[in-house]
Design a protein around this motif. Structure first.
Motif, short mmCIF file in Angstrom:
data_model
loop_
_atom_site.label_atom_id
_atom_site.label_comp_id
_atom_site.label_asym_id
_atom_site.label_seq_id
_atom_site.Cartn_x
_atom_site.Cartn_y
_atom_site.Cartn_z
N THR A 1 -24.00 1.31 -1.28
CA THR A 1 -24.69 2.60 -1.30
C THR A 1 -25.27 2.81 -2.70
N TYR A 2 -26.41 3.50 -2.75
CA TYR A 2 -27.15 3.63 -4.01
C TYR A 2 -27.14 5.08 -4.49
N THR B 1 -18.44 -0.74 0.03
CA THR B 1 -17.49 -1.34 -0.89
C THR B 1 -18.08 -1.40 -2.30
N VAL B 2 -19.38 -1.15 -2.38
CA VAL B 2 -20.05 -1.19 -3.68
C VAL B 2 -20.96 0.03 -3.81
N VAL B 3 -20.84 0.75 -4.94
CA VAL B 3 -21.81 1.79 -5.25
C VAL B 3 -22.62 1.28 -6.43
N THR B 4 -23.96 1.39 -6.29
CA THR B 4 -24.80 0.86 -7.35
C THR B 4 -25.72 1.93 -7.88
N ALA B 5 -26.27 1.68 -9.09
CA ALA B 5 -27.19 2.60 -9.74
C ALA B 5 -27.90 1.82 -10.84
N GLY B 6 -28.88 2.45 -11.45
CA GLY B 6 -29.66 1.79 -12.49
C GLY B 6 -29.20 2.11 -13.91
N ASP B 7 -28.07 2.81 -14.05
CA ASP B 7 -27.59 3.19 -15.38
C ASP B 7 -26.11 2.84 -15.55
N ALA C 1 -18.06 -0.06 -8.72
CA ALA C 1 -19.36 0.32 -9.27
C ALA C 1 -20.02 -0.94 -9.84
N VAL C 2 -21.21 -1.26 -9.35
CA VAL C 2 -21.92 -2.46 -9.77
C VAL C 2 -23.37 -2.10 -10.11
N HIS C 3 -23.83 -2.56 -11.25
CA HIS C 3 -25.20 -2.23 -11.65
C HIS C 3 -26.23 -2.91 -10.75
N LEU C 4 -27.33 -2.24 -10.52
CA LEU C 4 -28.43 -2.77 -9.70
C LEU C 4 -28.85 -4.18 -10.14
#
Lengths: 244, 481
Positions: free
Chosen positions: A133-134, A203-209, A229-232
């Motif tokens: 999810t983003y 299982t993974v939340v991602t974002a650009g920061d 939490a995993v970076h884009l």
């Protein structure tokens, strides 16, 4: 294209994987990446906390380092640091320096902007077999107007199951020094963000920061069985046999 | 060119009115966050109104042009505010009104109290007004033996509950209907003991109660949403019609208006009457728009007084970066989208102006040193700027005010200033920065950091230290740049 990596101080010190992924990704797309090794910090934390005097040498240093580097574009895996360079740095300069700061700002890009707008790619050849999810970070969303670019990039990743985050555009509660100065309110906002993340079953939340992810990930790591939490950039750099 | 030096702009004085926070925002917010009922009420109310606003704003293809027009009209009005105000005074006077100038809250309260006393009345009815709350008018009247009755339903709930408003538009947003029934049963004279919490029943009870006030009051006090300089017309927008009762029935009408509410011409209203209702209540048009110009024999009040209030506004105008805060039309869209406001509610801001607009307006009206924590009551997420109908760049003004808050704090008394100076010293040098970032793993060993960083570790883990920093990895694998 010759790309200068603006790593950001946070990713340099705490999330080198984000920088490594950015390098891997850009090189895989056929571009040359250089790392101006004198870079330190764009000064955003000082500016946004009201310490203009402390920010000034950092902003000047950033301009010196990156205007001296011979690159076509400067790319950072961060919406808020690019936002600072683009919208806050010019006010620190006058005359010719202001002009140089304007030029630097114009060729400084957040990663998803650079991929979609400048390179014109949405399918970067990544493979990432996870439910993701983003979270659109506030500065990438409202300061840079990246819109759905990160989602288009994620949508083209093979194996990736993209699920919509409820209340996605609401701030996660990080806000730089806000997270410490107003810790209780920051935590209340984080609690709602984490609840939404777990509702998605991702299982993974991602974002650009990395900064917002440090806050979200710091909360997730206190929850058993929560998402990571995993970076884009890390997702986009992953390929079959080598996913993150 | 002004030939006389009028002195430096004054800020809103301490000890009068509702602009000076009793405790810093982080403390008040932490307390508010423990109130589950408050958080439920706020979450429900703000999400409802957010959805309504988004729907009606989305209907207008020219919304962005309207915002730009609103911003431009306000900016040009502020650039020659003095001449617009003088014209307004002239026009109101020509039409039989009396104009008074109040430098601050204390002066405004004195003017109004004397005007009411001169009529011999010992009670007044009030139209919902932010300006009169800002100056603490009800308290000042009470000291002079004059009872002020709030007639806006939500303001009435607040008044009967001996409470404070927590929202600009929906002052009782922190109350749900069960709480409202209990307040009515406890404090509303003549109310039926069988009152339920059904909204219609609550409204009927208030209607009956207020009707008696409207019919007996000889003096009304209002604020104003707009004042048109070239016609001398005052404008009030409302939903209930209770305002119109106050504006038309009593013999004397006193309007207290912040000097920034003036617009140059009647045509300018065209823009704001579209922007305001859609942004505030999420309606295409508000149910009641009342306009009056001076007095009209045989129709409405026989006496009209306009009190023009400064109370720090010229100080805001003097701030080149912060002055767009005066463009605010009090729609409260920024409150409804603010993730901080949604969780803490309005009382935490300690001012009659809460939320993002309050976080910039309040410290500028009082001087930043009076409310230094308010500019920090935001994550700078920018949701407020996105919805503001007159495009006030609230995040940028917050950052500007933070620098003024820092400048107002002696560095010797601020451990934060010392830490920031040290961070700046380290970060301006690649060598020092590289050295410091390699030392992070030492910090990580402390699972709980000391204050103020304990604020982080109380609810969040620190990142796991990486095996090496990025610059070390680059140096090791790529050698040079």
């Amino acid at each position: 294209m010759r790309v200068g990596l603006f790593i950001t101080c946070l990713a340099d010190a705490l999330y080198p994987r984000v920088g490594q992924a950015t390098v891997t990704l850009l090189e895989r797309l056929g571009h040359e990446v250089v790392f101006p090794s004198d870079q330190t910090c764009c000064g955003q934390m000082h500016i946004n906390t009201g310490y203009v005097r402390g920010a000034r040498p950092l902003v000047r240093h950033h301009l010196e380092v990156f205007s001296a580097s011979d690159v076509d574009a400067v790319v950072a895996p961060s919406g808020s640091c690019v936002g600072s360079v683009r919208h806050q740095h010019a006010a620190f300069f006058t005359g010719a320096s202001a002009e140089r700061a304007g030029e630097l700002a114009a060729r400084t890009y957040e990663l998803s902007e650079f991929l979609v707008d400048v390179l014109g790619v949405t399918d970067v050849g990544a493979y990432y077999p996870h439910r993701v999810t983003y979270h659109p970070t506030c500065h990438s969303l409202r300061l840079l107007n990246v819109g759905d670019k990160p989602l288009r990039l994620l949508g083209a990743v093979r194996g990736l199951d993209l699920v919509e985050l409820p209340g996605a555009s609401e701030c996660c509660g990080f806000g730089g020094t806000f997270a410490v100065k107003n810790a209780a309110t920051s935590t209340a906002m984080l609690a709602d963000k984490l609840r939404h993340v777990s509702e998605t079953g991702a299982t993974v939340v991602t974002a650009g920061d990395s900064s917002c992810l440090m806050h979200i990930g710091g909360g997730l790591s206190r929850m058993d069985g929560g998402a990571r939490a995993v970076h884009l950039a890390e997702i986009l750099a992953s390929v079959e046999g080598r996913d993150g | 060119m002004v030939e006389t030096f009028l002195g430096l702009p004054v800020v809103a004085p301490r000890g009068v009115g509702a602009l000076h926070a009793a405790s810093p925002f982080p403390v008040a917010a932490a307390k508010a966050l423990t109130n589950d009922q408050l958080r439920r009420n706020l979450g429900h109310a703000t999400s409802t109104i957010r959805a309504k606003r988004a729907a009606v704003v989305g209907e207008l293809p020219d919304w962005e042009s309207l915002r730009l027009a609103g911003e431009a009209i306000k900016a040009s009005t502020m650039a020659s505010l003095d001449s617009h105000l003088l014209l307004l005074e002239q026009r109101v006077t020509e039409r039989g009104g009396v104009v008074h100038w109040a430098r601050d809250a204390a002066e405004a309260n004195q003017i109004v109290t004397e005007l009411v006393a001169a009529t011999g009345a010992d009670e007044v009815v009030k139209v919902k007004s932010m300006a009169t709350q800002e100056i603490g008018l009800n308290e000042a009247l009470e000291e002079a033996g004059i009872q002020a009755w709030e007639t806006d339903l939500a303001e009435l709930i607040v008044q009967l509950g001996h409470d404070k408003p927590s929202h600009i538009l929906v002052p009782a947003i922190h109350r749900n209907r069960t709480e409202i029934r209990d307040i009515f049963l406890g404090s509303m004279s003549g109310v039926s003991p069988d009152l339920t919490d059904e909204p219609r029943q609550l409204a009927m009870a208030a209607r009956e109660y207020l009707r008696r006030k409207f019919l007996s009051a000889r003096v009304a006090i209002s604020g104003a949403n707009f004042a048109v300089a070239d016609t001398g017309t005052l404008v009030v927008l409302e939903s209930e019609g209770n305002g119109r009762m106050c504006l038309t029935l009593p013999q004397t009408l006193i309007t207290v208006m912040g000097i920034e509410k003036v617009v140059p011409t009647f045509a300018d209203l065209e823009v704001f009457l579209q922007l305001l209702p859609r942004s505030s209540t999420g309606e295409r048009m508000n149910p009641y728009t009342s306009m009056w110009t001076g007095v009209t024999p045989g129709d409405g009040p026989r006496e009209f007084h306009l009190v023009l209030l400064d109370n720090g506004r010229t100080a805001v105008l003097a701030d080149e970066v912060g002055r767009p805060a005066l463009h605010c039309i009090r729609c409260s869209a920024c409150l409804n989208v603010c993730p901080v406001y949604e969780r803490t509610g309005g009382h935490a801001y300690g001012s009659v102006y809460p939320g993002p607009i309050g976080a910039i307006l309040t410290p500028m009206l009082t001087g930043v040193s009076e409310n230094p924590s308010l500019p920090y009551a935001s994550t700078l997420c920018g949701a407020c700027y996105e919805v503001c109908p007159v495009r006030i760049d609230i995040p940028s003004i917050l950052v500007h005010l933070r620098s003024r808050a820092v400048a107002a704090t002696p560095p010797a008394q601020s451990p934060e200033a010392a830490a920031m100076a040290a961070a700046s010293y380290v970060m301006r040098s690649p060598r020092r920065f590289g050295f410091a970032s390699r030392r992070y793993r030492l910090l990580r060993r402390l699972r709980r950091l000391p204050p103020p960083l304990s604020g982080w570790t109380r609810s969040r883990d620190l990142p796991v230290p990486p095996p090496e920093t990025f610059r070390d990895w680059w140096q090791r694998t790529r050698g040079t740049r």
